[in-house]
Write a protein that holds these residues in place. Structure first.
Motif, PDB file in Angstrom:
ATOM      1  N   GLU A 188       0.812  -1.224   0.000  1.00 35.54           N
ATOM      2  CA  GLU A 188       0.000   0.000   0.000  1.00 35.54           C
ATOM      3  C   GLU A 188       0.843   1.271   0.000  1.00 35.54           C
ATOM      4  N   GLU A 189       1.991   1.262   0.644  1.00 37.30           N
ATOM      5  CA  GLU A 189       2.847   2.448   0.669  1.00 37.30           C
ATOM      6  C   GLU A 189       3.439   2.741  -0.712  1.00 37.30           C
ATOM      7  N   GLU A 190       3.924   1.695  -1.373  1.00 32.99           N
ATOM      8  CA  GLU A 190       4.483   1.865  -2.722  1.00 32.99           C
ATOM      9  C   GLU A 190       3.407   2.324  -3.708  1.00 32.99           C
ATOM     10  N   ALA A 191       2.250   1.656  -3.666  1.00 28.67           N
ATOM     11  CA  ALA A 191       1.157   2.009  -4.573  1.00 28.67           C
ATOM     12  C   ALA A 191       0.701   3.441  -4.331  1.00 28.67           C
ATOM     13  N   ASN A 192       0.589   3.818  -3.071  1.00 32.86           N
ATOM     14  CA  ASN A 192       0.177   5.173  -2.724  1.00 32.86           C
ATOM     15  C   ASN A 192       1.155   6.199  -3.302  1.00 32.86           C
ATOM     16  N   GLU A 193       2.436   5.962  -3.113  1.00 33.64           N
ATOM     17  CA  GLU A 193       3.449   6.898  -3.608  1.00 33.64           C
ATOM     18  C   GLU A 193       3.429   6.995  -5.135  1.00 33.64           C
ATOM     19  N   ASP A 199      -8.421  27.536 -19.641  1.00 31.16           N
ATOM     20  CA  ASP A 199      -8.200  26.466 -20.609  1.00 31.16           C
ATOM     21  C   ASP A 199      -9.299  25.428 -20.361  1.00 31.16           C
ATOM     22  N   GLU A 200     -10.147  25.215 -21.360  1.00 35.23           N
ATOM     23  CA  GLU A 200     -11.308  24.335 -21.195  1.00 35.23           C
ATOM     24  C   GLU A 200     -10.916  22.903 -20.835  1.00 35.23           C
ATOM     25  N   THR A 201      -9.877  22.396 -21.475  1.00 38.71           N
ATOM     26  CA  THR A 201      -9.445  21.026 -21.187  1.00 38.71           C
ATOM     27  C   THR A 201      -8.967  20.910 -19.747  1.00 38.71           C
ATOM     28  N   ALA A 202      -8.171  21.866 -19.316  1.00 41.64           N
ATOM     29  CA  ALA A 202      -7.666  21.856 -17.941  1.00 41.64           C
ATOM     30  C   ALA A 202      -8.811  21.944 -16.944  1.00 41.64           C
ATOM     31  N   GLN A 203      -9.777  22.803 -17.223  1.00 42.86           N
ATOM     32  CA  GLN A 203     -10.919  22.973 -16.323  1.00 42.86           C
ATOM     33  C   GLN A 203     -11.735  21.695 -16.204  1.00 42.86           C
ATOM     34  N   ARG A 204     -11.779  20.912 -17.250  1.00 45.06           N
ATOM     35  CA  ARG A 204     -12.507  19.644 -17.223  1.00 45.06           C
ATOM     36  C   ARG A 204     -11.690  18.554 -16.542  1.00 45.06           C
ATOM     37  N   ARG A 205     -10.406  18.522 -16.842  1.00 46.78           N
ATOM     38  CA  ARG A 205      -9.554  17.429 -16.354  1.00 46.78           C
ATOM     39  C   ARG A 205      -9.210  17.522 -14.872  1.00 46.78           C
ATOM     40  N   ILE A 206      -9.026  18.721 -14.346  1.00 45.87           N
ATOM     41  CA  ILE A 206      -8.612  18.862 -12.943  1.00 45.87           C
ATOM     42  C   ILE A 206      -9.605  18.165 -11.995  1.00 45.87           C
ATOM     43  N   PRO A 207     -10.905  18.436 -12.084  1.00 43.19           N
ATOM     44  CA  PRO A 207     -11.835  17.729 -11.186  1.00 43.19           C
ATOM     45  C   PRO A 207     -11.860  16.215 -11.419  1.00 43.19           C
ATOM     46  N   GLU A 208     -11.729  15.788 -12.665  1.00 42.67           N
ATOM     47  CA  GLU A 208     -11.684  14.349 -12.955  1.00 42.67           C
ATOM     48  C   GLU A 208     -10.486  13.704 -12.278  1.00 42.67           C
ATOM     49  N   LEU A 209      -9.332  14.360 -12.378  1.00 44.92           N
ATOM     50  CA  LEU A 209      -8.113  13.824 -11.777  1.00 44.92           C
ATOM     51  C   LEU A 209      -8.193  13.830 -10.256  1.00 44.92           C
ATOM     52  N   LYS A 210      -8.809  14.857  -9.684  1.00 46.91           N
ATOM     53  CA  LYS A 210      -8.970  14.909  -8.220  1.00 46.91           C
ATOM     54  C   LYS A 210      -9.876  13.789  -7.735  1.00 46.91           C
ATOM     55  N   LYS A 211     -10.923  13.466  -8.500  1.00 41.33           N
ATOM     56  CA  LYS A 211     -11.784  12.327  -8.165  1.00 41.33           C
ATOM     57  C   LYS A 211     -10.987  11.028  -8.233  1.00 41.33           C
ATOM     58  N   GLY A 212     -10.166  10.892  -9.273  1.00 39.37           N
ATOM     59  CA  GLY A 212      -9.324   9.712  -9.415  1.00 39.37           C
ATOM     60  C   GLY A 212      -8.358   9.568  -8.258  1.00 39.37           C
ATOM     61  N   ARG A 213      -7.788  10.691  -7.833  1.00 35.33           N
ATOM     62  CA  ARG A 213      -6.857  10.682  -6.699  1.00 35.33           C
ATOM     63  C   ARG A 213      -7.563  10.203  -5.430  1.00 35.33           C
ATOM     64  N   GLU A 214      -8.798  10.649  -5.219  1.00 33.85           N
ATOM     65  CA  GLU A 214      -9.552  10.216  -4.041  1.00 33.85           C
ATOM     66  C   GLU A 214      -9.874   8.721  -4.106  1.00 33.85           C
ATOM     67  N   LYS A 215     -10.182   8.242  -5.304  1.00 30.85           N
ATOM     68  CA  LYS A 215     -10.453   6.810  -5.470  1.00 30.85           C
ATOM     69  C   LYS A 215      -9.207   5.988  -5.154  1.00 30.85           C
ATOM     70  N   VAL A 216      -8.044   6.473  -5.593  1.00 30.71           N
ATOM     71  CA  VAL A 216      -6.782   5.795  -5.271  1.00 30.71           C
ATOM     72  C   VAL A 216      -6.599   5.717  -3.757  1.00 30.71           C
ATOM     73  N   LYS A 217      -6.837   6.816  -3.073  1.00 32.86           N
ATOM     74  CA  LYS A 217      -6.693   6.838  -1.612  1.00 32.86           C
ATOM     75  C   LYS A 217      -7.606   5.804  -0.958  1.00 32.86           C
ATOM     76  N   GLN A 218      -8.837   5.691  -1.462  1.00 32.01           N
ATOM     77  CA  GLN A 218      -9.777   4.708  -0.916  1.00 32.01           C
ATOM     78  C   GLN A 218      -9.294   3.286  -1.165  1.00 32.01           C
ATOM     79  N   MET A 219      -8.799   3.024  -2.367  1.00 28.01           N
ATOM     80  CA  MET A 219      -8.325   1.675  -2.692  1.00 28.01           C
ATOM     81  C   MET A 219      -7.100   1.303  -1.869  1.00 28.01           C
TER      82      MET A 219
END
Length: 88
Positions: free
Chosen positions: A11-16, A44-64
């Motif tokens: 879990e430590e390696e995966a988290n990092e 930047d429209e792409t950045a504005q769309r991607r940032i929240p998506e990536l933050k959701k992904g980051r939270e999912k990683v933390k949960q896993m």
């Protein structure tokens, strides 16, 4: 096709590994958005769309990772990058 990540991690390696990837991508899009503001006075429209998506992904990683730690499990991670050329 390039193999970026391929293995079994505690879990430590995966988290990092995973949080660094997500943080790097979030930072990239934040800089891209900032640059757009500086140069054009708009988001930047792409950045504005991607940032929240990536933050959701980051939270999912933390949960896993938390789940893996609670269950004393390893995480198997594979990531492949496909690169191709395209006309503009």
């Amino acid at each position: 096709m390039l193999s970026l990540i391929n293995g079994k991690f505690n879990e430590e390696e995966a988290n990092e590994i995973l949080l660094n990837l997500f943080s790097t991508k979030i930072h990239f899009h934040e800089l891209k958005n900032f640059s757009s503001w500086e140069r054009f006075g708009k988001d930047d429209e792409t950045a504005q769309r991607r940032i929240p998506e990536l933050k959701k992904g980051r939270e999912k990683v933390k949960q896993m990772v938390a789940e893996a730690k609670a269950k004393n499990k390893h995480l198997v991670i594979t990531s492949v990058i496909n690169i191709s050329l395209e006309d503009e």
